[in-house]
Design an enzyme around this catalytic site. Structure first.
Site, PDB file in Angstrom:
ATOM      1  N   CYS A   1      28.744  46.821 -33.953  1.00 59.49           N
ATOM      2  CA  CYS A   1      29.690  45.811 -33.500  1.00 59.49           C
ATOM      3  C   CYS A   1      29.100  45.015 -32.336  1.00 59.49           C
ATOM      4  CB  CYS A   1      31.019  46.482 -33.155  1.00 59.49           C
ATOM      5  SG  CYS A   1      32.399  45.333 -33.090  1.00 59.49           S
TER       6      CYS A   1
ATOM      7  N   HIS B   1      32.291  50.089 -38.086  1.00 62.24           N
ATOM      8  CA  HIS B   1      32.141  51.205 -37.149  1.00 62.24           C
ATOM      9  C   HIS B   1      32.006  52.550 -37.867  1.00 62.24           C
ATOM     10  CE1 HIS B   1      33.240  49.222 -33.264  1.00 62.24           C
ATOM     11  NE2 HIS B   1      33.851  48.366 -34.074  1.00 62.24           N
TER      12      HIS B   1
ATOM     13  N   GLU C   1      31.229  55.300 -36.495  1.00 60.76           N
ATOM     14  CA  GLU C   1      31.744  56.365 -35.615  1.00 60.76           C
ATOM     15  C   GLU C   1      33.260  56.492 -35.723  1.00 60.76           C
ATOM     16  OE1 GLU C   1      31.245  53.376 -34.683  1.00 60.76           O
ATOM     17  OE2 GLU C   1      32.325  52.833 -32.851  1.00 60.76           O
TER      18      GLU C   1
END
Lengths: 233, 719
Positions: free
Chosen positions: A87, A204, A206
């Site tokens: 990002c 993302h 994560e």
């Protein structure tokens, strides 16, 4: 696998990356302050996390790309070490010229946060070895500037060199423009440098690494990196 | 200077003269003008707020601090509060909403908690008007622009549309944070001989007397009020959060206050008053953003992203180091003293010398006259027999799904980062939002939040509407399996000087208190916003409630929209309810009228206990507490989101429209797999339970009601 997460002022996905990687690897993850001159020794993977580094002032990623730590990140990449920008981290990598192109405001001109399906385009990079070819996975996005842009000719060259690693796709794997949540050219969601050791990714992983939160395809990225390191690369 | 210029009443001014035994100087008078404004002093509502129950098993900190705190076990607590930012958002939607988010985040931070979740209650005017669209766009962008950057997920919210809010939109910002209870910050812990420190942004002229501005009606032309709106900088706030949390973790500060309404004067005098110490502040040492600011401007500025710290002189060096790491200004500008006086100096002269407890706490209560509205009977009159039942109930349902009050709000929530911090288990769009709370090396727990407001019911039946608002949050939490911990509220009303408004407010509060007592759920924090009106229009009575509930694990969490082929559908709770002030009545007949079902504590207790047992024993697959649009809208949402239809054949005990679209009272729609039927029925034995039919196919078919395909439903809902 030794992971270092860089913390810029205004980073806000740094702790998420630290938690996801620590939980995956069972090892502590180093947090590196943006003003530090060096990365911890034996770092395998550097993560530039998401967020609003320096408040996105000037241009997204522009100030962070000139932080003291970025010299060490650049050296790490030149030496073949792995760098993942997620990002805002992707935006920083383009501003630091470690990756080509730029990220423009979404076609909606609004921030967009939602689950997203992606198609993996290459499985021979350090970040995608654990994916099946053309596998469709789900990572969420959360950004205001995610429209990947390069002039047409350079875009063709990028494609020819196989630098496009992830594209926004329908759940069935179609990469028609409608499948892109942000208007990104050719549905590009993630690219690598020519050497393949630096990945910039708007979605993302994560946030898709914990079954309690619903999505776990992000684990494939960490599995890929772990496999790459164990394979002696 | 005349006391009226600063908004004080004659009675208030006399109180000041009596207490001080002298005439206050200009700076002092201006401080009183703001500190004794409605926004800061709650002078019109303090007696009403005493009606709320504030004690409960889980309460660690009740009302009176920056936020309430409830116990989450293992030494961790949840701090939460909701606060209005209505007037600023009406004048400058982006900055007004953004600084509302920033302000409530700092309230949570001031408890020593890490902010972990935000929610927003938004009330917009007529959705077709360009004015509404512009305000809405600015407010939503402001909330996103601030919340996204500061890294606090926006996990849910409530959006209401009614023409009553066209000129006076409401923005109620909620935030929750997680605090280690041993590190919780209080404002009554300052000792004398400590340093008073300003951390964060420089002080400017922005937002001067914003609190006073929020305490009068909006003018016809609001552009003149722009200077009273603060400007937000989420980057500075993010640094401030991380810096304060690092200072707390290293145990470098004794106490802390955020600087919201009335800036330095409010935050510092509150610590002095609550801790029982004196304080001497040197305004010349406050870092300023602009030249030529007068002492009262400095003391009252509402510049954002500032915190006030109380620091032991021995630790000041370390505090400066941490602040330097986060690139924040950090300036000692005063000290706590043992003489009990609150003193401000500027230009070498003493400009303020007051008893600290008198500044904030002593505005005389105003007992506004109260009168039952003359048209109350008219508002409550509803003869259902006089309404001719619509022929096409399917069209009615489609129209309700197209009502912006009931339709999908994804276009709003997708502009907010709902996932950052990676603890959002259930984000926006459902009856509750669920967040994981990590408790150090102990097992995590899960917190569910429900935000509700039903201004229409509060208009026709203030007491019933107030109770219904609170009860709805408790029902939603119980249906998903959460144990309610406590709630917070924002009371948004027009001017209390109108006796009918004051009566409505008192009735609403009484109803809310009745429901809270009946269901044993205490208030832990809250906020009041009055004078929400323009010369043309008053807002509806709008209490907004956010309740937090605890889920010790996710096994006992019962989700919604999980129908599967063959599941049996049940309506738990009374089949026969009321049409008063329902969305159906408003949308179909244009009527805002009718009484609602009175609050029945026994029935609510019984329902919520059985609902929690249903979740805990996993006796159902999917459940949804009924709210706006009644059973029909709940059926439609469950069907659309599950991707499966249903066949319902019920002996409808009343008029079909009352059965399908009536609202109010404890009721839920359950989907139960065949294997769980005996357990489910045994849990609900002795309580009203209606078997509705079976989930199947891709058509929602209600015999003697309507038949609509999932595609038709979705088409209406997303319009």
């Amino acid at each position: 696998m030794n992971v270092s997460v860089v913390v810029f002022p205004g980073s806000n996905c740094d702790q998420d990356a630290v938690r996801a990687l620590a939980s995956f690897s069972g090892r502590p993850v180093a947090q590196v302050w943006h003003g530090d001159p060096a990365l911890p020794a034996a770092t395998d993977l550097v993560i530039l996390p998401g967020g609003f580094s320096y408040g996105d002032y000037l241009r997204t990623g522009a100030m962070a790309a000139r932080s003291p730590i970025m010299e060490a990140v650049r050296r790490h990449a030149y030496e073949g070490g792995l760098v993942l920008g997620i990002c805002n981290g992707f935006q920083i990598l383009t501003e630091a010229r470690l990756l080509p192109g730029t990220l423009l405001p979404n076609k909606t001109l609004t921030f967009v946060c939602k689950p997203c399906t992606l198609r993996v385009e290459r499985t021979d990079t350090p970040f995608t070895g654990a994916f099946r070819p053309n596998q469709v996975v789900q990572f969420p996005i959360a950004h205001h500037e995610g429209l990947f842009y390069l002039p047409e000719k350079e875009l063709d060259e990028l494609e020819q060199r196989g630098q496009v690693v992830f594209r926004y796709a329908s759940p069935e794997g179609s990469v028609a423009p409608e499948a892109s949540p942000n208007g990104s050219l050719r549905n590009i969601a993630g690219i690598v440098n020519e050497r393949g050791n630096v990945l910039g990714l708007m979605p993302h992983p994560e946030r898709a690494s914990d079954p309690v939160l619903g999505e776990r395809d992000g684990l494939l990225v960490w599995q890929s990196v772990a496999g790459w390191i164990e394979g002696g690369h | 200077m005349d006391f009226r210029t600063v908004g004080l009443t004659e009675n208030e001014y006399k109180t000041i003269l009596r207490e001080l035994g002298r005439t206050p100087n200009e700076t002092e008078l201006r401080l009183f003008g703001v500190m004794w404004s409605e926004h800061c002093s709650y002078k019109s509502t303090r007696p009403l707020l005493r009606l709320f129950p504030i004690e409960g098993r889980a309460v660690v900190q009740g009302p009176g601090e920056n936020a309430g705190v409830v116990d989450l076990g293992e030494g961790f607590g949840l701090a939460f509060k909701v606060e209005s930012h209505n007037h600023p958002s009406a004048v400058e939607p982006y900055q007004g909403a953004a600084t509302g988010v920033g302000g409530i985040i700092r309230d949570i931070l001031a408890m020593g908690a890490r902010p972990v979740a935000s929610m927003d209650g938004l009330f917009f005017g007529d959705p077709e008007l360009r004015k509404t669209k512009a305000l809405r766009q600015g407010i939503v962008a402001g909330i996103g622009g601030y919340g996204n950057a500061v890294g606090v997920p926006t996990v849910g919210g409530k959006t209401v549309y009614d023409e009553a809010y066209t000129e006076n939109p409401l923005v109620n910002a909620f935030c929750a944070g997680v605090v280690r209870l041993e590190d919780m910050v209080r404002s009554d812990t300052a000792q004398s001989g400590r340093l008073v420190v300003l951390l964060g942004a420089k002080t400017g002229r922005d937002g001067i007397a914003g609190a006073a501005f929020a305490s009068v009606e909006l003018a016809e032309d609001t552009s003149a009020s722009r200077p009273q709106v603060q400007i937000g900088d989420p980057f500075a706030e993010k640094l401030l959060i991380e810096c304060c949390l690092e200072l707390l973790e290293k145990r470098l500060i004794d106490s802390m206050q955020d600087m919201g309404a009335a800036g330095i004067i409010s935050s510092s005098s509150e610590i002095a008053a609550k801790s029982g110490v004196g304080m001497t502040l040197d305004l010349d040492r406050v870092p300023l953003r602009e030249k030529g600011m007068t002492p009262w401007e400095i003391a009252l500025s509402e510049s954002q992203e500032r915190m006030l710290l109380i620091v032991n002189p021995d630790r000041m060096e370390q505090v400066l180091q941490v602040a330097a790491k986060w690139a924040l200004d950090c300036t000692v500008f005063g000290e706590t003293t043992g003489d009990g006086r609150y003193v401000m100096k500027a230009g070498g002269a003493m400009v303020v010398d007051l008893p600290p407890a008198f500044i904030g706490g002593n505005a005389p209560i105003i007992h506004w006259p109260s009168r039952e509205p003359r048209d109350l009977e008219e508002r409550q009159r509803l003869e259902v027999e006089e309404l001719s039942p619509p022929k096409d109930l399917g069209a009615v349902l489609r129209s309700l799904l197209e009502d912006p009050n009931l339709g999908s709000k994804a276009w709003i929530s997708e502009q907010y980062d709902s996932m950052v911090q990676t603890n959002t288990v259930i984000g926006p769009g459902g009856p509750v939002s669920v967040l994981r709370v990590l408790r150090g090396d102990k097992s995590p727990v899960f917190v569910a939040f429900s935000m509700e407001a039903d201004p229409w019911k509060c208009r026709t039946d203030p007491r019933g509407g107030g109770a219904e608002t609170v009860a709805r949050t408790l029902r939603s939490l119980s249906v998903c399996g959460a144990e309610p911990l406590g709630w917070t509220n924002c009371l948004n009303f027009p001017s209390p000087q109108d006796p009918e408004v004051f009566w409505e407010m008192r009735e609403c509060v009484q109803g809310m208190a009745d429901a809270a007592r009946g269901l044993s759920c205490p208030v832990v924090s809250g906020n009041v916003s009055l004078y929400n009106e323009t010369p043309q229009k008053k807002i509806l009575p709008t209490p907004l409630v956010v309740t937090a509930g605890l889920l010790s694990d996710l096994d006992g969490f019962l989700p919604w929209s999980r129908w599967r082929e063959g599941d049996h559908l049940f309506l738990a709770g009374m089949p026969n309810t009321a049409l008063g002030a329902s969305r159906y009545l408003l949308r179909t007949f244009g009527l805002l009228q009718g009484k609602i079902l009175p609050f029945d504590a026994g029935a609510e207790q019984d329902f919520t206990a059985r609902a929690r047992r249903t979740a805990k024993e996993r006796a159902a697959r999917s459940a949804r507490s009924l709210a706006g649009g009644g059973l029909a809208v709940a059926l439609a949402k469950e069907a659309m989101e599950s991707g499966i239809g249903a066949r319902l054949d019920v002996q409808i005990p009343t008029r079909p429209d009352v059965f399908l679209f009536g609202e109010g009272g404890p009721r839920a729609l359950y989907a139960v797999p065949p294997a769980s039927l005996p357990l489910f029925r045994s849990i609900w034995r002795g309580s009203p339970l209606t078997e509705l039919g079976v989930a199947t196919g891709n058509i929602l078919d209600v015999k003697r009601g309507f038949s609509l395909s999932l595609a038709e439903l979705r088409d209406s809902w997303r319009r």
